[in-house]
Design a protein around this motif. Structure first.
Motif, PDB file in Angstrom:
ATOM      1  N   ASP A 192      16.097  74.455  47.413  1.00 16.51           N
ATOM      2  CA  ASP A 192      14.833  74.507  46.665  1.00 16.51           C
ATOM      3  C   ASP A 192      14.817  75.616  45.614  1.00 16.51           C
ATOM      4  O   ASP A 192      13.776  75.908  45.035  1.00 16.51           O
ATOM      5  N   GLY A 193      15.977  76.225  45.343  1.00 13.15           N
ATOM      6  CA  GLY A 193      16.098  77.168  44.239  1.00 13.15           C
ATOM      7  C   GLY A 193      15.824  78.626  44.563  1.00 13.15           C
ATOM      8  O   GLY A 193      15.846  79.473  43.673  1.00 13.15           O
ATOM      9  N   LYS A 194      15.605  78.971  45.828  1.00 15.18           N
ATOM     10  CA  LYS A 194      15.339  80.353  46.219  1.00 15.18           C
ATOM     11  C   LYS A 194      16.661  81.115  46.318  1.00 15.18           C
ATOM     12  O   LYS A 194      17.602  80.666  46.972  1.00 15.18           O
ATOM     13  N   SER A 195      16.741  82.281  45.670  1.00 11.08           N
ATOM     14  CA  SER A 195      17.932  83.123  45.751  1.00 11.08           C
ATOM     15  C   SER A 195      18.091  83.669  47.159  1.00 11.08           C
ATOM     16  O   SER A 195      17.110  84.096  47.779  1.00 11.08           O
ATOM     17  N   VAL A 196      19.319  83.652  47.666  1.00 16.48           N
ATOM     18  CA  VAL A 196      19.594  84.136  49.010  1.00 16.48           C
ATOM     19  C   VAL A 196      20.859  84.988  49.028  1.00 16.48           C
ATOM     20  O   VAL A 196      21.752  84.803  48.204  1.00 16.48           O
ATOM     21  N   ASP A 197      20.903  85.920  49.971  1.00 17.19           N
ATOM     22  CA  ASP A 197      22.090  86.742  50.186  1.00 17.19           C
ATOM     23  C   ASP A 197      22.841  86.246  51.410  1.00 17.19           C
ATOM     24  O   ASP A 197      22.385  86.430  52.537  1.00 17.19           O
ATOM     25  N   PRO A 198      23.993  85.614  51.221  1.00 16.63           N
ATOM     26  CA  PRO A 198      24.791  85.193  52.365  1.00 16.63           C
ATOM     27  C   PRO A 198      25.457  86.410  53.020  1.00 16.63           C
ATOM     28  O   PRO A 198      25.493  87.492  52.443  1.00 16.63           O
ATOM     29  N   VAL A 199      25.994  86.207  54.210  1.00 17.13           N
ATOM     30  CA  VAL A 199      26.778  87.237  54.872  1.00 17.13           C
ATOM     31  C   VAL A 199      28.259  86.898  54.716  1.00 17.13           C
ATOM     32  O   VAL A 199      28.624  85.760  54.463  1.00 17.13           O
ATOM     33  N   ASP A 200      29.089  87.936  54.845  1.00 18.05           N
ATOM     34  CA  ASP A 200      30.541  87.772  54.796  1.00 18.05           C
ATOM     35  C   ASP A 200      30.995  87.058  53.512  1.00 18.05           C
ATOM     36  O   ASP A 200      31.762  86.091  53.556  1.00 18.05           O
ATOM     37  N   VAL A 201      30.525  87.558  52.366  1.00 18.56           N
ATOM     38  CA  VAL A 201      30.868  86.937  51.075  1.00 18.56           C
ATOM     39  C   VAL A 201      32.309  87.283  50.708  1.00 18.56           C
ATOM     40  O   VAL A 201      32.722  88.441  50.767  1.00 18.56           O
ATOM     41  N   LYS A 202      33.063  86.259  50.332  1.00 17.87           N
ATOM     42  CA  LYS A 202      34.457  86.430  49.911  1.00 17.87           C
ATOM     43  C   LYS A 202      34.684  85.662  48.617  1.00 17.87           C
ATOM     44  O   LYS A 202      34.069  84.626  48.385  1.00 17.87           O
ATOM     45  N   LEU A 203      35.591  86.187  47.821  1.00 18.18           N
ATOM     46  CA  LEU A 203      36.058  85.498  46.620  1.00 18.18           C
ATOM     47  C   LEU A 203      37.491  85.066  46.886  1.00 18.18           C
ATOM     48  O   LEU A 203      38.332  85.893  47.247  1.00 18.18           O
ATOM     49  N   THR A 204      37.751  83.777  46.738  1.00 17.70           N
ATOM     50  CA  THR A 204      39.109  83.260  46.920  1.00 17.70           C
ATOM     51  C   THR A 204      39.583  82.704  45.587  1.00 17.70           C
ATOM     52  O   THR A 204      38.852  81.997  44.911  1.00 17.70           O
ATOM     53  N   ILE A 205      40.822  83.051  45.232  1.00 12.97           N
ATOM     54  CA  ILE A 205      41.438  82.581  43.991  1.00 12.97           C
ATOM     55  C   ILE A 205      42.542  81.592  44.355  1.00 12.97           C
ATOM     56  O   ILE A 205      43.365  81.860  45.237  1.00 12.97           O
ATOM     57  N   TYR A 206      42.543  80.437  43.672  1.00 10.94           N
ATOM     58  CA  TYR A 206      43.544  79.397  43.872  1.00 10.94           C
ATOM     59  C   TYR A 206      44.255  79.124  42.544  1.00 10.94           C
ATOM     60  O   TYR A 206      43.652  79.252  41.474  1.00 10.94           O
ATOM     61  N   ASN A 207      45.524  78.698  42.619  1.00  6.78           N
ATOM     62  CA  ASN A 207      46.202  78.248  41.404  1.00  6.78           C
ATOM     63  C   ASN A 207      45.793  76.812  41.111  1.00  6.78           C
ATOM     64  O   ASN A 207      44.997  76.220  41.848  1.00  6.78           O
ATOM     65  N   SER A 208      46.332  76.232  40.058  1.00  2.00           N
ATOM     66  CA  SER A 208      45.942  74.879  39.659  1.00  2.00           C
ATOM     67  C   SER A 208      46.367  73.814  40.673  1.00  2.00           C
ATOM     68  O   SER A 208      45.843  72.707  40.666  1.00  2.00           O
ATOM     69  N   LYS A 209      47.300  74.160  41.575  1.00  2.00           N
ATOM     70  CA  LYS A 209      47.713  73.230  42.634  1.00  2.00           C
ATOM     71  C   LYS A 209      46.844  73.387  43.884  1.00  2.00           C
ATOM     72  O   LYS A 209      47.161  72.841  44.925  1.00  2.00           O
ATOM     73  N   LYS A 210      45.768  74.165  43.761  1.00  2.00           N
ATOM     74  CA  LYS A 210      44.818  74.431  44.853  1.00  2.00           C
ATOM     75  C   LYS A 210      45.456  75.195  46.009  1.00  2.00           C
ATOM     76  O   LYS A 210      45.044  75.081  47.159  1.00  2.00           O
ATOM     77  N   GLU A 211      46.483  76.009  45.689  1.00  2.00           N
ATOM     78  CA  GLU A 211      47.117  76.883  46.668  1.00  2.00           C
ATOM     79  C   GLU A 211      46.467  78.263  46.551  1.00  2.00           C
ATOM     80  O   GLU A 211      46.308  78.789  45.442  1.00  2.00           O
ATOM     81  N   GLN A 212      46.095  78.840  47.684  1.00  2.00           N
ATOM     82  CA  GLN A 212      45.421  80.138  47.675  1.00  2.00           C
ATOM     83  C   GLN A 212      46.354  81.233  47.176  1.00  2.00           C
ATOM     84  O   GLN A 212      47.478  81.354  47.636  1.00  2.00           O
ATOM     85  N   ILE A 213      45.871  82.018  46.222  1.00  2.00           N
ATOM     86  CA  ILE A 213      46.625  83.146  45.685  1.00  2.00           C
ATOM     87  C   ILE A 213      46.189  84.436  46.374  1.00  2.00           C
ATOM     88  O   ILE A 213      47.001  85.251  46.773  1.00  2.00           O
ATOM     89  N   GLU A 214      44.883  84.631  46.466  1.00  2.00           N
ATOM     90  CA  GLU A 214      44.366  85.818  47.137  1.00  2.00           C
ATOM     91  C   GLU A 214      42.928  85.613  47.584  1.00  2.00           C
ATOM     92  O   GLU A 214      42.239  84.722  47.087  1.00  2.00           O
ATOM     93  N   GLN A 215      42.513  86.451  48.541  1.00  2.00           N
ATOM     94  CA  GLN A 215      41.133  86.421  49.020  1.00  2.00           C
ATOM     95  C   GLN A 215      40.615  87.854  49.025  1.00  2.00           C
ATOM     96  O   GLN A 215      41.278  88.760  49.523  1.00  2.00           O
ATOM     97  N   ILE A 216      39.431  88.044  48.449  1.00  2.00           N
ATOM     98  CA  ILE A 216      38.866  89.371  48.254  1.00  2.00           C
ATOM     99  C   ILE A 216      37.499  89.431  48.936  1.00  2.00           C
ATOM    100  O   ILE A 216      36.586  88.698  48.549  1.00  2.00           O
TER     101      ILE A 216
END
Length: 91
Positions: free
Chosen positions: A17-41
């Protein structure tokens, strides 16, 4: 973006419904173009601009032509995520 540049990756987590929320355990994952994980931050409050708005300054590896980024966490014990794709051009 050009090779060697820093890009600010950003996402805004919201409920259906458009309400901003703060999730827990937020991570950024980077993948290459083959959808293989490069790193997780793992992200913290230093990567938070506002309620639900997270960012990370990223310099992609020189061998990447493009990459996929995924911000993910958990809200109300359910997964929440946002993905995007960035094309890297040789300058």
């Amino acid at each position: 973006m050009l090779q060697g540049d820093t890009v600010r990756l950003k996402c805004h987590f919201k409920t259906f419904d458009g309400k901003s929320v703060d999730p827990v355990d937020v991570k950024l994952t980077i993948y290459n173009s083959k959808k293989e994980q490069i790193e997780q931050i793992p992200l913290s409050d230093t990567n938070k601009e506002n309620v639900g708005v997270y960012f990370y300054n990223y310099v992609p590896a020189s061998e990447l032509n493009e990459f996929i980024f995924e911000f993910a966490g958990s809200y109300n014990s359910k997964p929440i995520l946002s993905r995007g794709r960035v094309e890297v051009k040789f300058n």
